[in-house]
Motif scaffolding. Sequence first.
Motif, PDB file in Angstrom:
ATOM      1  N   ILE A  91       0.833  -1.214   0.000  1.00  0.00           N
ATOM      2  CA  ILE A  91       0.000   0.000   0.000  1.00  0.00           C
ATOM      3  C   ILE A  91       0.860   1.253   0.000  1.00  0.00           C
ATOM      4  CG2 ILE A  91      -1.645   1.338   1.356  1.00  0.00           C
ATOM      5  CD1 ILE A  91      -2.897  -1.317   2.226  1.00  0.00           C
ATOM      6  N   THR A  92       1.910   1.245   0.859  1.00  0.00           N
ATOM      7  CA  THR A  92       2.767   2.440   0.906  1.00  0.00           C
ATOM      8  C   THR A  92       3.536   2.601  -0.389  1.00  0.00           C
ATOM      9  OG1 THR A  92       4.475   1.121   2.016  1.00  0.00           O
ATOM     10  CG2 THR A  92       3.015   2.444   3.412  1.00  0.00           C
ATOM     11  N   THR A  93       3.892   1.494  -1.038  1.00  0.00           N
ATOM     12  CA  THR A  93       4.567   1.578  -2.333  1.00  0.00           C
ATOM     13  C   THR A  93       3.651   2.197  -3.381  1.00  0.00           C
ATOM     14  OG1 THR A  93       5.929  -0.334  -1.820  1.00  0.00           O
ATOM     15  CG2 THR A  93       5.751   0.278  -4.134  1.00  0.00           C
ATOM     16  N   ALA A  94       2.364   1.800  -3.331  1.00  0.00           N
ATOM     17  CA  ALA A  94       1.391   2.329  -4.302  1.00  0.00           C
ATOM     18  C   ALA A  94       1.208   3.820  -4.157  1.00  0.00           C
ATOM     19  CB  ALA A  94       0.052   1.619  -4.126  1.00  0.00           C
ATOM     20  N   TYR A  95       1.477   4.367  -2.946  1.00  0.00           N
ATOM     21  CA  TYR A  95       1.296   5.812  -2.720  1.00  0.00           C
ATOM     22  C   TYR A  95       2.622   6.465  -2.379  1.00  0.00           C
ATOM     23  CZ  TYR A  95      -3.650   4.755  -2.727  1.00  0.00           C
ATOM     24  OH  TYR A  95      -4.902   4.346  -3.105  1.00  0.00           O
ATOM     25  N   ALA A  96       3.721   6.008  -2.985  1.00  0.00           N
ATOM     26  CA  ALA A  96       5.044   6.583  -2.736  1.00  0.00           C
ATOM     27  C   ALA A  96       5.176   7.910  -3.474  1.00  0.00           C
ATOM     28  CB  ALA A  96       6.111   5.587  -3.181  1.00  0.00           C
ATOM     29  N   ASP A  97       6.407   8.452  -3.518  1.00  0.00           N
ATOM     30  CA  ASP A  97       6.631   9.754  -4.144  1.00  0.00           C
ATOM     31  C   ASP A  97       6.188   9.774  -5.592  1.00  0.00           C
ATOM     32  OD1 ASP A  97       7.604  10.760  -1.846  1.00  0.00           O
ATOM     33  OD2 ASP A  97       9.711  10.470  -2.328  1.00  0.00           O
ATOM     34  N   TYR A  98       6.352   8.683  -6.292  1.00  0.00           N
ATOM     35  CA  TYR A  98       5.731   8.559  -7.599  1.00  0.00           C
ATOM     36  C   TYR A  98       4.903   7.288  -7.589  1.00  0.00           C
ATOM     37  CZ  TYR A  98       9.442   5.175  -8.731  1.00  0.00           C
ATOM     38  OH  TYR A  98      10.281   4.099  -8.741  1.00  0.00           O
ATOM     39  N   ASN A  99       3.762   7.356  -8.240  1.00  0.00           N
ATOM     40  CA  ASN A  99       2.809   6.253  -8.174  1.00  0.00           C
ATOM     41  C   ASN A  99       2.882   5.480  -9.480  1.00  0.00           C
ATOM     42  OD1 ASN A  99       0.428   4.645  -8.264  1.00  0.00           O
ATOM     43  ND2 ASN A  99      -0.449   5.939  -6.667  1.00  0.00           N
ATOM     44  N   GLU A 100       3.494   4.304  -9.425  1.00  0.00           N
ATOM     45  CA  GLU A 100       3.689   3.525 -10.645  1.00  0.00           C
ATOM     46  C   GLU A 100       2.362   3.094 -11.253  1.00  0.00           C
ATOM     47  OE1 GLU A 100       6.187  -0.376 -12.210  1.00  0.00           O
ATOM     48  OE2 GLU A 100       6.639   0.538 -10.264  1.00  0.00           O
ATOM     49  N   THR A 101       1.370   2.836 -10.407  1.00  0.00           N
ATOM     50  CA  THR A 101       0.052   2.463 -10.921  1.00  0.00           C
ATOM     51  C   THR A 101      -0.522   3.570 -11.794  1.00  0.00           C
ATOM     52  OG1 THR A 101      -0.387   1.117  -8.975  1.00  0.00           O
ATOM     53  CG2 THR A 101      -2.295   1.791 -10.278  1.00  0.00           C
ATOM     54  N   MET A 104      -1.559   6.108 -17.144  1.00  0.00           N
ATOM     55  CA  MET A 104      -1.457   7.261 -18.027  1.00  0.00           C
ATOM     56  C   MET A 104      -0.639   6.969 -19.278  1.00  0.00           C
ATOM     57  SD  MET A 104      -3.325   9.397 -16.450  1.00  0.00           S
ATOM     58  CE  MET A 104      -2.990  10.878 -17.392  1.00  0.00           C
ATOM     59  N   TYR A 105       0.401   6.145 -19.148  1.00  0.00           N
ATOM     60  CA  TYR A 105       1.352   5.994 -20.248  1.00  0.00           C
ATOM     61  C   TYR A 105       1.484   4.568 -20.775  1.00  0.00           C
ATOM     62  CZ  TYR A 105       2.748  10.501 -18.319  1.00  0.00           C
ATOM     63  OH  TYR A 105       2.752  11.785 -17.852  1.00  0.00           O
ATOM     64  N   VAL A 116      -7.392   5.475 -12.610  1.00  0.00           N
ATOM     65  CA  VAL A 116      -6.536   5.249 -11.446  1.00  0.00           C
ATOM     66  C   VAL A 116      -7.333   4.610 -10.318  1.00  0.00           C
ATOM     67  CG1 VAL A 116      -5.199   6.391  -9.650  1.00  0.00           C
ATOM     68  CG2 VAL A 116      -4.921   7.075 -12.028  1.00  0.00           C
ATOM     69  N   ALA A 117      -8.555   5.113 -10.070  1.00  0.00           N
ATOM     70  CA  ALA A 117      -9.397   4.552  -9.011  1.00  0.00           C
ATOM     71  C   ALA A 117      -9.700   3.083  -9.282  1.00  0.00           C
ATOM     72  CB  ALA A 117     -10.690   5.356  -8.907  1.00  0.00           C
ATOM     73  N   SER A 118      -9.926   2.759 -10.547  1.00  0.00           N
ATOM     74  CA  SER A 118     -10.200   1.371 -10.907  1.00  0.00           C
ATOM     75  C   SER A 118      -8.998   0.481 -10.598  1.00  0.00           C
ATOM     76  CB  SER A 118     -10.554   1.282 -12.398  1.00  0.00           C
ATOM     77  OG  SER A 118     -10.727  -0.062 -12.791  1.00  0.00           O
ATOM     78  N   HIS A 119      -7.803   0.970 -10.932  1.00  0.00           N
ATOM     79  CA  HIS A 119      -6.595   0.200 -10.649  1.00  0.00           C
ATOM     80  C   HIS A 119      -6.383   0.031  -9.137  1.00  0.00           C
ATOM     81  CE1 HIS A 119      -4.581  -0.639 -14.487  1.00  0.00           C
ATOM     82  NE2 HIS A 119      -5.173   0.462 -14.921  1.00  0.00           N
ATOM     83  N   GLU A 120      -6.666   1.110  -8.398  1.00  0.00           N
ATOM     84  CA  GLU A 120      -6.492   1.043  -6.951  1.00  0.00           C
ATOM     85  C   GLU A 120      -7.473   0.042  -6.336  1.00  0.00           C
ATOM     86  OE1 GLU A 120      -7.032   5.074  -5.876  1.00  0.00           O
ATOM     87  OE2 GLU A 120      -4.956   5.659  -6.275  1.00  0.00           O
ATOM     88  N   GLN A 121      -8.713   0.014  -6.847  1.00  0.00           N
ATOM     89  CA  GLN A 121      -9.698  -0.936  -6.344  1.00  0.00           C
ATOM     90  C   GLN A 121      -9.263  -2.378  -6.635  1.00  0.00           C
ATOM     91  OE1 GLN A 121     -12.399  -0.464  -4.469  1.00  0.00           O
ATOM     92  NE2 GLN A 121     -11.856   1.710  -4.345  1.00  0.00           N
ATOM     93  N   GLU A 122      -8.687  -2.584  -7.828  1.00  0.00           N
ATOM     94  CA  GLU A 122      -8.188  -3.914  -8.164  1.00  0.00           C
ATOM     95  C   GLU A 122      -7.067  -4.339  -7.223  1.00  0.00           C
ATOM     96  OE1 GLU A 122      -6.996  -3.823 -12.220  1.00  0.00           O
ATOM     97  OE2 GLU A 122      -9.000  -3.371 -12.979  1.00  0.00           O
TER      98      GLU A 122
END
Length: 431
Positions: A15-25, A30-31, A414-420
């Motif tokens: 969880i903390t990785t998902a919300y680190a300084d840059y969010n890879e998810t 986006m890209y 992004v919300a969809s990815h976070e829910q997954e």
Amino acid sequence: MRTRALKAAITFILITTAYADYNETIMQTMYGSVADWVHYSPHPDPSPACRLGAPLRVAYFTRHNATLWDWIAVTSHLRAPWTRVNPGLYQAYGLDTTTANSVWEALGHMLCHMADILIFSDTIPDARPLLQGGCTTPLILQVTNRFDHGIAPRDHDAYTALMSEAAIQPHVWWVLSNPYEELLISKRGIKLPPSRLKLLRPLGMNLLHNGSSQPADTDRSRFALVEPLRSNRLENTVILPWLRSNSLTDNLQLYRQPHAGPAALAQHRAVIAVPYQMSALKMYEGLSAGAVFVVPSPAFLRNLTSQLDASQMAFCCRDLLHDYPDSWQDYFDWYHKDFINAHILFDSWEHLKRLIKDREGTGKLVEEKRVVGKEAMRLSRQRTLDGYSSLYRSLSQQACGMARMERKKGGARVASHEQELLAVISNWMRD
């Protein structure tokens, strides 16, 4: 217990990785769909400026110095950040369909994403790569020199079809510098959108440095005449020989292009000119500087165009005079009601001779016309600046609205990815 504690620790790390300084998810969202990284360029996000009410950035595409000077005046009024791009540095003049596609392939994404608002001035085919490539950045086509000028005859149908499609695109706006442009475009079968169309004449700004090139003997006692570069202009074929044969050259200051500019011309009693286009930047620049033009009257101009062919008198629009005998002046800014009273009109060569020789009488008339011309440009300039203010607001609102829509789409992804991710973690914890 030890396994559950270990899973909790791993969950915390995930969880903390998902919300680190840059969010890879988020970055993958986006890209992740980008396949062509060679030509990729990110679209600028105006959201911060939109939230703050700050002015959006403009990219101004032009090859023409005079349109650039006018835009400098406009953007000074708007107080908008901007950059200039010269299309002549990366593409040919009047490029065709195939070449435009090649330019889009190589540079299109970068050009499309240079700013929040794009403006293509003077040479409208320069916008072709972006229109063909599907760029959706809010874009203005600022027509000052025939919207299809430079397009080869074999390519007219394809270009007209492209412009017809552009006219219905909500992000494409049109600015015309004179009334004739809309008439010509409509005759090509293109219906311009009234809600995204404005007639905004040039401001008459000229930033030439006049000091070194202005002759020392410039004065108000003599007329001025600019000798055109093209041999078939009436000044070269008729007027100069006529002036010499009538021993009138002592009353004349002859300039050759490039000349000293409108400030120098304004120091003369008047400027002899023969309109060969519906409008000319030199007219707006000259009137703004206080120059007075001596031009053929409407009736005399019609006589000249009927008597002389293109080799003797270059003139863009003989068909206009023929097709609209009672209203052609409405499309011709030199003779439009907004400007005609600023000029001195001559009905014949003998009339022009009297104007040149009567220094005292003409001098008084010139001073009256100088006031009329400056007032005409003051009113025209105000209409243009007001029009650009309104247009800039409209395009800014459009750019901000598009950014909000993109942000909502991105947020939903992004919300969809976070829910997954959370669902995977929850299932793993239960196991």
